[in-house]
Design a protein around this motif. Structure first.
Motif, PDB file in Angstrom:
ATOM      1  N   TYR A 110       0.843  -1.204   0.000  1.00 13.69           N
ATOM      2  CA  TYR A 110       0.000   0.000   0.000  1.00 13.69           C
ATOM      3  C   TYR A 110       0.875   1.250   0.000  1.00 13.69           C
ATOM      4  O   TYR A 110       0.648   2.187  -0.782  1.00 13.69           O
ATOM      5  CB  TYR A 110      -0.918  -0.010   1.223  1.00 13.69           C
ATOM      6  CG  TYR A 110      -1.809   1.204   1.312  1.00 13.69           C
ATOM      7  CD1 TYR A 110      -3.045   1.232   0.667  1.00 13.69           C
ATOM      8  CD2 TYR A 110      -1.404   2.333   2.018  1.00 13.69           C
ATOM      9  CE1 TYR A 110      -3.865   2.356   0.741  1.00 13.69           C
ATOM     10  CE2 TYR A 110      -2.215   3.466   2.095  1.00 13.69           C
ATOM     11  CZ  TYR A 110      -3.446   3.466   1.446  1.00 13.69           C
ATOM     12  OH  TYR A 110      -4.234   4.585   1.511  1.00 13.69           O
ATOM     13  N   TRP A 111       1.887   1.291   0.866  1.00  9.70           N
ATOM     14  CA  TRP A 111       2.768   2.451   0.936  1.00  9.70           C
ATOM     15  C   TRP A 111       3.533   2.642  -0.372  1.00  9.70           C
ATOM     16  O   TRP A 111       3.728   3.775  -0.818  1.00  9.70           O
ATOM     17  CB  TRP A 111       3.761   2.270   2.084  1.00  9.70           C
ATOM     18  CG  TRP A 111       3.173   2.497   3.445  1.00  9.70           C
ATOM     19  CD1 TRP A 111       2.042   3.193   3.753  1.00  9.70           C
ATOM     20  CD2 TRP A 111       3.703   2.021   4.685  1.00  9.70           C
ATOM     21  NE1 TRP A 111       1.832   3.191   5.106  1.00  9.70           N
ATOM     22  CE2 TRP A 111       2.830   2.476   5.708  1.00  9.70           C
ATOM     23  CE3 TRP A 111       4.807   1.254   5.036  1.00  9.70           C
ATOM     24  CZ2 TRP A 111       3.063   2.181   7.051  1.00  9.70           C
ATOM     25  CZ3 TRP A 111       5.037   0.971   6.364  1.00  9.70           C
ATOM     26  CH2 TRP A 111       4.176   1.433   7.361  1.00  9.70           C
ATOM     27  N   GLN A 112       3.954   1.548  -0.974  1.00  6.68           N
ATOM     28  CA  GLN A 112       4.684   1.665  -2.237  1.00  6.68           C
ATOM     29  C   GLN A 112       3.847   2.377  -3.290  1.00  6.68           C
ATOM     30  O   GLN A 112       4.332   3.273  -3.991  1.00  6.68           O
ATOM     31  CB  GLN A 112       5.110   0.283  -2.746  1.00  6.68           C
ATOM     32  CG  GLN A 112       5.922   0.338  -4.036  1.00  6.68           C
ATOM     33  CD  GLN A 112       6.196  -1.036  -4.621  1.00  6.68           C
ATOM     34  OE1 GLN A 112       5.307  -1.877  -4.678  1.00  6.68           O
ATOM     35  NE2 GLN A 112       7.418  -1.268  -5.052  1.00  6.68           N
ATOM     36  N   LYS A 113       2.584   2.009  -3.394  1.00  8.18           N
ATOM     37  CA  LYS A 113       1.700   2.609  -4.392  1.00  8.18           C
ATOM     38  C   LYS A 113       1.298   4.027  -3.996  1.00  8.18           C
ATOM     39  O   LYS A 113       1.285   4.933  -4.834  1.00  8.18           O
ATOM     40  CB  LYS A 113       0.466   1.728  -4.583  1.00  8.18           C
ATOM     41  CG  LYS A 113       0.787   0.360  -5.180  1.00  8.18           C
ATOM     42  CD  LYS A 113      -0.437  -0.536  -5.215  1.00  8.18           C
ATOM     43  CE  LYS A 113      -0.089  -1.925  -5.732  1.00  8.18           C
ATOM     44  NZ  LYS A 113      -1.246  -2.851  -5.675  1.00  8.18           N
ATOM     45  N   LYS A 114       0.976   4.235  -2.736  1.00  7.82           N
ATOM     46  CA  LYS A 114       0.503   5.549  -2.287  1.00  7.82           C
ATOM     47  C   LYS A 114       1.577   6.621  -2.426  1.00  7.82           C
ATOM     48  O   LYS A 114       1.308   7.742  -2.864  1.00  7.82           O
ATOM     49  CB  LYS A 114       0.039   5.480  -0.830  1.00  7.82           C
ATOM     50  CG  LYS A 114      -0.466   6.814  -0.275  1.00  7.82           C
ATOM     51  CD  LYS A 114      -0.950   6.662   1.159  1.00  7.82           C
ATOM     52  CE  LYS A 114      -1.400   7.997   1.736  1.00  7.82           C
ATOM     53  NZ  LYS A 114      -2.614   8.524   1.064  1.00  7.82           N
ATOM     54  N   TYR A 115       2.809   6.269  -2.050  1.00  9.46           N
ATOM     55  CA  TYR A 115       3.880   7.266  -2.018  1.00  9.46           C
ATOM     56  C   TYR A 115       4.876   7.113  -3.160  1.00  9.46           C
ATOM     57  O   TYR A 115       5.892   7.817  -3.173  1.00  9.46           O
ATOM     58  CB  TYR A 115       4.618   7.169  -0.676  1.00  9.46           C
ATOM     59  CG  TYR A 115       3.742   7.490   0.511  1.00  9.46           C
ATOM     60  CD1 TYR A 115       3.243   8.775   0.710  1.00  9.46           C
ATOM     61  CD2 TYR A 115       3.402   6.501   1.428  1.00  9.46           C
ATOM     62  CE1 TYR A 115       2.430   9.079   1.795  1.00  9.46           C
ATOM     63  CE2 TYR A 115       2.595   6.790   2.521  1.00  9.46           C
ATOM     64  CZ  TYR A 115       2.107   8.077   2.697  1.00  9.46           C
ATOM     65  OH  TYR A 115       1.307   8.365   3.774  1.00  9.46           O
TER      66      TYR A 115
END
Length: 350
Positions: free
Chosen positions: A201-206
């Motif tokens: 999730y963090w990889q895609k969000k940020y």
């Protein structure tokens, strides 16, 4: 006569062991070359190990450890710990702007830095799920040995998650010698619940990059890679130590505090080689991650976006220790978690 044959041809369950040579390449990182302020070149680091197995030593170690922990072990993992490095051997790097050869060090390790232009980087770079990387090959002259390595780009701007592995995303049990041996040499590695989901999730969000730091030796990298891929963790560079039999023993190596220096130097390498990139640090309470991260934060407070530390449920004494370690760091800059579901989706929400 038969004892001589046994030592020359080792058989277990009818399988004939023969010692073999190979190379492990651990994914590394690339940074802008800031040595020249007008340069747009990149500095690429590679890291690996050229080794030869010792099948007899592997079986001896396997049988010895199985007597201690009363559990079947994975001989393929043990083989890498009983292998010896091929020292001062020529290896060649291919697949980039030019071929080049170098030599392994006294432990058989491959450690080089090389430079390519930005135009060349644009030619070689591959992008996969927001992750930019370069592939290269290392081969051994006059031998049928060739291995592909990965170098992940870490540009001046953006967000990088620097994550510990053992007892942060992978259950290791570093507080117990027996658990460490079992979880290292037996069966599949097990993930801490929910960690791969939140990392994805963090990889895609940020649009973030990932780097994995661990006190584990690089002999474990092939099995760690299988674990990371199987559990769908974001790909990224890995930064590990190297175990040799000059170390006292495996457990003392694994649980020693000398990894503090290597972890600190790796994080500092990322910070010093990027101008404006923000770093999120994730570790666990069971070793010295909090002390390392607190020291880094005090030195680079504007570059550390957040610190997350994994602890056990109802660990009152552990929480008190964290409050002491982080006493000079704003409370909004650090927090604890037990599983991935405890971690926030929006890291920068005050």
């Amino acid at each position: 006569m038969y004892s001589i044959i046994f030592f020359l041809i080792l058989t277990t369950n009818g399988f004939i062991f023969s010692d073999k040579e190979n190379i492990i390449l651990v994914p590394s990182a690339a940074f802008r070359n800031h040595l020249n302020v007008v340069s747009t070149d990149w500095l690429l680091y590679n890291q690996g190990w050229y080794y030869e197995e010792d099948s007899i030593q592997a079986v001896i170690m396997e049988k010895s450890l199985e007597k201690i922990i009363k559990k079947d072990l994975d001989i393929n993992r043990i083989k890498l710990f009983t292998a010896h490095g091929k020292e001062k051997k020529n290896v060649c790097i291919d697949g980039l702007n030019r071929s080049m050869c170098t030599s392994t060090d006294d432990e058989g390790r491959i450690k080089n830095t090389f430079q390519i232009t930005n135009n060349e980087m644009n030619r070689f770079v591959r992008t996969d799920i927001n992750t930019a990387k370069v592939l290269y090959q290392i081969s051994v002259p006059n031998k049928n040995i060739r291995t592909t390595g990965e170098i992940y780009l870490c540009d001046d701007n953006g967000i990088t998650f620097i994550s510990d592995i053992d007892d942060t995303i992978k259950i290791t049990g570093v507080t117990s010698s027996t658990d460490t041996l079992i979880n290292t040499f037996s069966g599949d590695f097990k993930s801490v619940s929910g960690m791969s989901d939140i990392y994805q999730y963090w990889q895609k969000k940020y649009n973030a990059t990932f780097a994995y730091l661990t006190a584990s030796p690089d002999q474990l990298y092939p099995f760690l890679r299988e674990f990371l891929d199987r559990e769908n963790f974001p790909s990224g560079s890995s930064h590990m130590r190297h175990f040799t039999w000059f170390d006292e023993n495996f457990i003392s190596f694994f649980m020693s505090n000398n990894y503090i220096k290597s972890k600190t130097e790796t994080i500092q390498m990322f910070i010093d080689n990027t101008f404006n990139r923000t770093f999120i640090l994730l570790g666990d309470i069971f070793q010295k991650d909090p002390d390392i991260y607190a020291s880094i934060y005090m030195k680079y407070p504007n570059r550390i976006g957040k610190i997350f530390v994994r602890k056990y449920n109802n660990d009152t004494s552990g929480l008190q220790r964290l409050q002491q370690v982080f006493q000079d760091i704003p409370q909004r800059k650090w927090s604890t978690f037990e599983s991935g579901s405890d971690l926030p989706k929006d890291i920068f929400l005050v």
